[in-house]
Scaffold this motif. Structure first.
Motif, mmCIF file in Angstrom:
data_model
loop_
_atom_site.group_PDB
_atom_site.id
_atom_site.type_symbol
_atom_site.label_atom_id
_atom_site.label_comp_id
_atom_site.label_asym_id
_atom_site.label_seq_id
_atom_site.Cartn_x
_atom_site.Cartn_y
_atom_site.Cartn_z
ATOM 1 N N HIS A 20 -10.185 -18.430 -24.817
ATOM 2 C CA HIS A 20 -10.928 -19.352 -25.680
ATOM 3 C C HIS A 20 -12.284 -18.718 -25.972
ATOM 4 C CE1 HIS A 20 -7.978 -22.501 -25.139
ATOM 5 N NE2 HIS A 20 -8.075 -22.381 -23.829
ATOM 6 N N MET A 21 -12.669 -18.710 -27.241
ATOM 7 C CA MET A 21 -13.882 -18.012 -27.664
ATOM 8 C C MET A 21 -14.827 -18.968 -28.378
ATOM 9 S SD MET A 21 -14.097 -14.779 -30.292
ATOM 10 C CE MET A 21 -13.634 -15.630 -31.816
ATOM 11 N N ILE A 22 -16.112 -18.845 -28.073
ATOM 12 C CA ILE A 22 -17.128 -19.550 -28.850
ATOM 13 C C ILE A 22 -17.361 -18.746 -30.125
ATOM 14 C CG2 ILE A 22 -19.548 -20.260 -28.929
ATOM 15 C CD1 ILE A 22 -19.366 -20.831 -25.928
ATOM 16 N N ALA A 23 -16.971 -19.322 -31.255
ATOM 17 C CA ALA A 23 -17.075 -18.620 -32.535
ATOM 18 C C ALA A 23 -18.426 -18.833 -33.191
ATOM 19 C CB ALA A 23 -15.965 -19.088 -33.470
ATOM 20 N N ARG A 53 -24.412 -25.652 -25.503
ATOM 21 C CA ARG A 53 -23.252 -25.174 -26.259
ATOM 22 C C ARG A 53 -22.128 -24.750 -25.314
ATOM 23 N NH1 ARG A 53 -23.341 -20.444 -30.942
ATOM 24 N NH2 ARG A 53 -23.079 -18.878 -29.318
ATOM 25 N N LEU A 54 -22.472 -24.006 -24.271
ATOM 26 C CA LEU A 54 -21.447 -23.573 -23.311
ATOM 27 C C LEU A 54 -20.895 -24.760 -22.534
ATOM 28 C CD1 LEU A 54 -19.833 -21.287 -22.042
ATOM 29 C CD2 LEU A 54 -21.750 -20.865 -20.481
ATOM 30 N N MET A 55 -21.757 -25.703 -22.180
ATOM 31 C CA MET A 55 -21.274 -26.911 -21.500
ATOM 32 C C MET A 55 -20.312 -27.699 -22.394
ATOM 33 S SD MET A 55 -24.614 -28.344 -19.488
ATOM 34 C CE MET A 55 -25.170 -27.571 -17.963
ATOM 35 N N SER A 56 -20.597 -27.752 -23.682
ATOM 36 C CA SER A 56 -19.706 -28.437 -24.627
ATOM 37 C C SER A 56 -18.342 -27.760 -24.676
ATOM 38 C CB SER A 56 -20.335 -28.462 -26.024
ATOM 39 O OG SER A 56 -21.615 -29.041 -26.007
ATOM 40 N N PRO A 105 -25.301 -31.684 -25.032
ATOM 41 C CA PRO A 105 -23.921 -31.246 -25.228
ATOM 42 C C PRO A 105 -23.151 -32.242 -26.105
ATOM 43 C CG PRO A 105 -24.545 -31.077 -22.915
ATOM 44 C CD PRO A 105 -25.660 -31.799 -23.615
ATOM 45 N N ASN A 106 -22.460 -31.729 -27.126
ATOM 46 C CA ASN A 106 -21.585 -32.568 -27.956
ATOM 47 C C ASN A 106 -20.570 -31.674 -28.637
ATOM 48 O OD1 ASN A 106 -22.419 -32.199 -31.032
ATOM 49 N ND2 ASN A 106 -24.322 -32.232 -29.848
ATOM 50 N N ARG A 107 -19.468 -32.259 -29.066
ATOM 51 C CA ARG A 107 -18.370 -31.442 -29.593
ATOM 52 C C ARG A 107 -18.753 -30.679 -30.855
ATOM 53 N NH1 ARG A 107 -14.734 -35.696 -28.463
ATOM 54 N NH2 ARG A 107 -14.322 -36.035 -30.667
ATOM 55 N N SER A 108 -19.626 -31.264 -31.688
ATOM 56 C CA SER A 108 -19.980 -30.598 -32.943
ATOM 57 C C SER A 108 -20.920 -29.414 -32.720
ATOM 58 C CB SER A 108 -20.641 -31.593 -33.901
ATOM 59 O OG SER A 108 -21.921 -31.954 -33.423
ATOM 60 N N LEU A 109 -21.423 -29.264 -31.497
ATOM 61 C CA LEU A 109 -22.371 -28.188 -31.190
ATOM 62 C C LEU A 109 -21.679 -26.828 -31.086
ATOM 63 C CD1 LEU A 109 -25.413 -27.870 -30.495
ATOM 64 C CD2 LEU A 109 -24.797 -28.117 -28.092
ATOM 65 N N VAL A 110 -20.371 -26.815 -30.915
ATOM 66 C CA VAL A 110 -19.674 -25.549 -30.668
ATOM 67 C C VAL A 110 -18.398 -25.454 -31.498
ATOM 68 C CG1 VAL A 110 -18.445 -26.487 -28.629
ATOM 69 C CG2 VAL A 110 -18.794 -24.014 -28.835
ATOM 70 N N GLY A 161 -20.950 -36.426 -21.369
ATOM 71 C CA GLY A 161 -21.315 -36.513 -19.957
ATOM 72 C C GLY A 161 -20.367 -35.650 -19.134
ATOM 73 N N LEU A 162 -20.912 -34.937 -18.160
ATOM 74 C CA LEU A 162 -20.122 -34.083 -17.263
ATOM 75 C C LEU A 162 -20.616 -34.342 -15.848
ATOM 76 C CD1 LEU A 162 -20.603 -30.992 -19.527
ATOM 77 C CD2 LEU A 162 -18.321 -31.751 -18.870
#
Length: 271
Positions: free
Chosen positions: A141-144, A183-186, A152-157, A244-245
């Protein structure tokens, strides 16, 4: 085999010193065989591959590499080129430059050339290094792409499929320099079976075949381990809502620190 000459996978956060001590690039050079090194440079992530390829070629020439070839792949058909494959079959080190990780994967993923690179890296026959975009592609899985400086939120990455060199990890680069921790946490919230590794500029991890990684360089490496994650609201919220994590484990490692990717354990400092 002495540690300094053993092959490894070297994942660099970008902006590595190319002028002064060149510590990280010197380590790649030594691990590739020093004076006997036959190096392949893959500048395909860059929009100016000839310029960036030439820059690294001069650096490794100055260090005294035996042979250097820039594999200037600009379309997928070249990933099946017999001459390029032959060089990758016999070289001792492969260096992937920075640029755009989507471009790099678009040109090279699932090509015979990249399959050969991955196979030889896994067998310990070559030292493989990637900087910036060349680091981002290391996981399955790659951060593009994405943003920074938010919760942290889904749209951040933006996620994509990487080259799977070290499939268990998700790598982010230019890490604290560009405030990418959220971003990495997302990304990890979406893939909690993976290990997050954020690498600062002029900093790298040297990943050995036994699963240990060692940190080298001027900055830090942030490890985000969701192995004991007890709760995340990731599946229940909108794309811009905060994630939240709970019970996330975070390590910040400096030069010389060691961490075992599979055991998810730190080596004691005095060991």
């Amino acid at each position: 085999m002495p540690q300094s000459t053993k092959t490894a996978i070297i994942v660099i956060g970008g902006a590595e010193d190319k002028v002064h001590g060149r510590e990280i690039l010197q380590t790649f050079f030594r691990r590739s065989g020093a004076g006997e090194a036959r190096i392949a440079i893959i500048p395909s992530a860059s929009r100016e591959p000839a310029i960036i390829g030439d820059r690294y070629q001069r650096i490794f020439e100055d260090m005294g590499a035996k042979e250097i070839k820039v594999l200037d792949v600009r379309d997928r058909a070249q990933g099946s080129d017999a001459e390029l494959q032959e060089y990758v079959e016999t070289c001792t080190g492969v260096f992937m430059t920075g640029g755009d990780q989507l471009r790099l994967c678009g040109l090279l993923s699932d090509t015979p050339l990249m399959e050969k690179v991955r196979q030889r890296a896994h067998l310990g026959e070559i030292t493989l290094a990637g900087t910036s975009a060349g680091a981002a592609v290391m996981g399955h899985h790659m951060i593009a792409g994405g943003g920074s400086g938010e919760s942290p939120n889904r749209s951040l990455v933006d996620m994509a499929t990487g080259l799977g060199i070290i499939p268990e990890v998700i790598v982010d680069q230019h890490f604290l320099n560009r405030n990418r921790i959220a971003r990495l946490m997302s990304a990890i919230a979406m893939h909690p079976d993976r290990l997050g590794i954020g690498i600062d500029e002029d900093t790298c991890i040297i990943f050995e075949r036994d699963g240990w990684l060692q940190v080298m360089g001027k900055g830090t490496v942030t490890i985000i381990d969701p192995g004991e994650l007890s709760h995340t609201n990731q599946v229940d919220i909108g794309s811009t809502d905060p994630i939240g994590l709970h019970n996330l484990r975070v390590h910040v490692l400096c030069h010389g620190d060691r961490y075992h990717v599979y055991k998810r354990a730190l080596m004691p400092v005095n060991a």
